[in-house]
Write a protein that holds these residues in place. Structure first.
Motif, PDB file in Angstrom:
ATOM      1  N   SER A 206       0.779  -1.247   0.000  1.00  0.00           N
ATOM      2  CA  SER A 206       0.000   0.000   0.000  1.00  0.00           C
ATOM      3  C   SER A 206       0.803   1.285   0.000  1.00  0.00           C
ATOM      4  N   VAL A 207       2.121   1.201   0.129  1.00  0.00           N
ATOM      5  CA  VAL A 207       2.918   2.425   0.214  1.00  0.00           C
ATOM      6  C   VAL A 207       3.558   2.728  -1.137  1.00  0.00           C
ATOM      7  N   ASN A 208       3.335   3.936  -1.628  1.00  0.00           N
ATOM      8  CA  ASN A 208       3.939   4.380  -2.879  1.00  0.00           C
ATOM      9  C   ASN A 208       5.459   4.249  -2.782  1.00  0.00           C
ATOM     10  N   ILE A 209       6.089   3.790  -3.863  1.00  0.00           N
ATOM     11  CA  ILE A 209       7.530   3.479  -3.853  1.00  0.00           C
ATOM     12  C   ILE A 209       8.388   4.624  -3.329  1.00  0.00           C
ATOM     13  N   GLU A 210       8.077   5.854  -3.713  1.00  0.00           N
ATOM     14  CA  GLU A 210       8.943   6.968  -3.317  1.00  0.00           C
ATOM     15  C   GLU A 210       8.923   7.226  -1.806  1.00  0.00           C
ATOM     16  N   TYR A 211       7.941   6.654  -1.099  1.00  0.00           N
ATOM     17  CA  TYR A 211       7.863   6.855   0.353  1.00  0.00           C
ATOM     18  C   TYR A 211       8.218   5.588   1.140  1.00  0.00           C
ATOM     19  N   GLN A 212       8.535   4.504   0.430  1.00  0.00           N
ATOM     20  CA  GLN A 212       8.679   3.211   1.092  1.00  0.00           C
ATOM     21  C   GLN A 212       9.793   3.209   2.147  1.00  0.00           C
ATOM     22  N   ASP A 213      10.947   3.815   1.839  1.00  0.00           N
ATOM     23  CA  ASP A 213      12.065   3.822   2.793  1.00  0.00           C
ATOM     24  C   ASP A 213      11.701   4.573   4.075  1.00  0.00           C
ATOM     25  N   ARG A 214      11.045   5.722   3.909  1.00  0.00           N
ATOM     26  CA  ARG A 214      10.660   6.522   5.090  1.00  0.00           C
ATOM     27  C   ARG A 214       9.601   5.803   5.924  1.00  0.00           C
ATOM     28  N   VAL A 215       8.646   5.165   5.244  1.00  0.00           N
ATOM     29  CA  VAL A 215       7.586   4.466   5.981  1.00  0.00           C
ATOM     30  C   VAL A 215       8.150   3.252   6.708  1.00  0.00           C
ATOM     31  N   LYS A 216       9.097   2.581   6.098  1.00  0.00           N
ATOM     32  CA  LYS A 216       9.756   1.453   6.779  1.00  0.00           C
ATOM     33  C   LYS A 216      10.376   1.924   8.094  1.00  0.00           C
ATOM     34  N   LYS A 217      11.057   3.052   8.076  1.00  0.00           N
ATOM     35  CA  LYS A 217      11.650   3.603   9.309  1.00  0.00           C
ATOM     36  C   LYS A 217      10.567   3.965  10.323  1.00  0.00           C
ATOM     37  N   THR A 218       9.467   4.531   9.837  1.00  0.00           N
ATOM     38  CA  THR A 218       8.356   4.896  10.729  1.00  0.00           C
ATOM     39  C   THR A 218       7.777   3.661  11.408  1.00  0.00           C
ATOM     40  N   ILE A 219       7.613   2.579  10.641  1.00  0.00           N
ATOM     41  CA  ILE A 219       7.103   1.321  11.210  1.00  0.00           C
ATOM     42  C   ILE A 219       8.022   0.827  12.305  1.00  0.00           C
ATOM     43  N   ILE A 220       9.311   0.810  12.036  1.00  0.00           N
ATOM     44  CA  ILE A 220      10.278   0.277  13.016  1.00  0.00           C
ATOM     45  C   ILE A 220      10.300   1.140  14.271  1.00  0.00           C
ATOM     46  N   LYS A 221      10.320   2.456  14.108  1.00  0.00           N
ATOM     47  CA  LYS A 221      10.344   3.351  15.272  1.00  0.00           C
ATOM     48  C   LYS A 221       9.060   3.228  16.095  1.00  0.00           C
ATOM     49  N   SER A 222       7.922   3.114  15.425  1.00  0.00           N
ATOM     50  CA  SER A 222       6.639   2.949  16.133  1.00  0.00           C
ATOM     51  C   SER A 222       6.621   1.629  16.892  1.00  0.00           C
ATOM     52  N   PHE A 223       7.157   0.593  16.279  1.00  0.00           N
ATOM     53  CA  PHE A 223       7.225  -0.716  16.917  1.00  0.00           C
ATOM     54  C   PHE A 223       8.094  -0.651  18.172  1.00  0.00           C
ATOM     55  N   CYS A 224       9.226   0.041  18.086  1.00  0.00           N
ATOM     56  CA  CYS A 224      10.140   0.166  19.235  1.00  0.00           C
ATOM     57  C   CYS A 224       9.474   0.902  20.410  1.00  0.00           C
ATOM     58  N   LYS A 225       8.602   1.852  20.102  1.00  0.00           N
ATOM     59  CA  LYS A 225       7.874   2.548  21.164  1.00  0.00           C
ATOM     60  C   LYS A 225       6.875   1.621  21.844  1.00  0.00           C
ATOM     61  N   TYR A 226       6.270   0.742  21.044  1.00  0.00           N
ATOM     62  CA  TYR A 226       5.256  -0.170  21.580  1.00  0.00           C
ATOM     63  C   TYR A 226       5.895  -1.304  22.367  1.00  0.00           C
ATOM     64  N   PHE A 227       6.889  -1.949  21.783  1.00  0.00           N
ATOM     65  CA  PHE A 227       7.638  -2.992  22.482  1.00  0.00           C
ATOM     66  C   PHE A 227       8.891  -2.344  23.056  1.00  0.00           C
TER      67      PHE A 227
END
Length: 287
Positions: A206-227
């Motif tokens: 679902s993520v447009n290619i030009e934003y994929q790298d930034r969204v990947k970082k957002t996912i990881i950072k959000s996950f680290c806050k949760y766990f």
């Protein structure tokens, strides 16, 4: 399985009906009756249910929310808001007394003959030209995954357990026209499992290619806050472990004649992901 469910919009209500055997309708009925009240502002309102007739009526969000076509894909801001809503749901579930049984999604390709899936992967890869990767490297990567797929699945669940949506893509995310929070719809396939499976499905589909790298970082950072007891590198490795599983699922089940154009868009998003992350994925699988 989705063809067992009929969906109609009547006035301001979305009505879903299914035959009695429709496990998806029953699953979503259970979700609304037992779980959704813990985060009611983040999902559509329940209007009416009839379990005997497998009828579910929920709020129609089309007046105040927009749905982005999967072909267009989400930008970073839309993805960030969606991930925030998803992680808030995880927090609400974690803070409640909900008891969920572990849900292995029955139509996932790990239950299919290995040789058949590998052959389909080879066909998929041969149809694309990778500027910086030899095709055989990616096929070899999927074969490595299959050799230890059960172990990988267990590791994902052990380190990222939560409530999973099961079909977490932009079609199922309602973005508010104002500055409110997105709502996540269609909980037919929800269960207990690795939330990184949901998040990786979202990233690759679902993520447009030009934003994929930034969204990947957002996912990881959000996950680290949760766990809380996790670090960036460990979570990135888990996401890379999840990516072959998601890609195999998408290759195996998402291609239909009426969605051919969309399928090729998703393929390109997956291709981009592997071009950018092949060495890291390989290292994660071989660790």
């Amino acid at each position: 399985m989705r063809n067992l469910v009929n969906i109609d919009s009547i006035n301001n209500v979305v009505r879903k009906t299914g035959v009695t055997e429709s496990s998806q309708i029953k699953n979503e009925l259970f979700f609304y009756n037992e779980i959704a009240h813990n985060f009611s502002k983040l999902v559509p309102k329940l209007i009416f249910t009839d379990e005997e007739k497998s009828i579910l009526e929920i709020e129609n969000l089309s007046e105040n929310y927009v749905f982005i076509e999967q072909k267009r894909g989400f930008n970073h801001r839309e993805s960030y808001r969606t991930i925030s809503t998803y992680m808030e749901i995880q927090e609400k579930v974690k803070g409640s007394k909900i008891k969920l049984s572990s849900s292995k999604i029955s139509n996932w390709p790990l239950n299919q003959p290995r040789s058949l899936i590998i052959n389909e992967i080879e066909t998929w890869i041969s149809s694309y030209t990778f500027p910086s990767i030899k095709n055989k490297e990616i096929v070899a990567l999927f074969k490595i995954f299959f050799e230890q797929s059960s172990k990988i699945y267990d590791e994902l669940e052990m380190n990222s357990m939560g409530i999973i949506h099961g079909d977490f893509r932009c079609d199922n995310i309602a973005l508010p026209k104002n500055n409110g929070k997105p709502k996540i719809i269609d909980w037919e396939s929800f269960g207990k499992g690795s939330i990184l499976i949901d998040l990786t499905v979202f990233l690759l589909q679902s993520v447009n290619i030009e934003y994929q790298d930034r969204v990947k970082k957002t996912i990881i950072k959000s996950f680290c806050k949760y766990f809380i007891n996790t670090n960036y590198d460990d979570v990135e490795r888990l996401l890379h472990l999840a990516s072959p599983l998601i890609s195999i699922y998408l290759i195996r089940f998402q291609r239909t004649k009426d969605k051919e154009d969309l399928y090729f868009v998703i393929e390109k998003r997956m291709t981009y992901f592997y071009e950018r992350n092949l060495e890291k994925i390989k290292a994660a699988l071989l660790k």
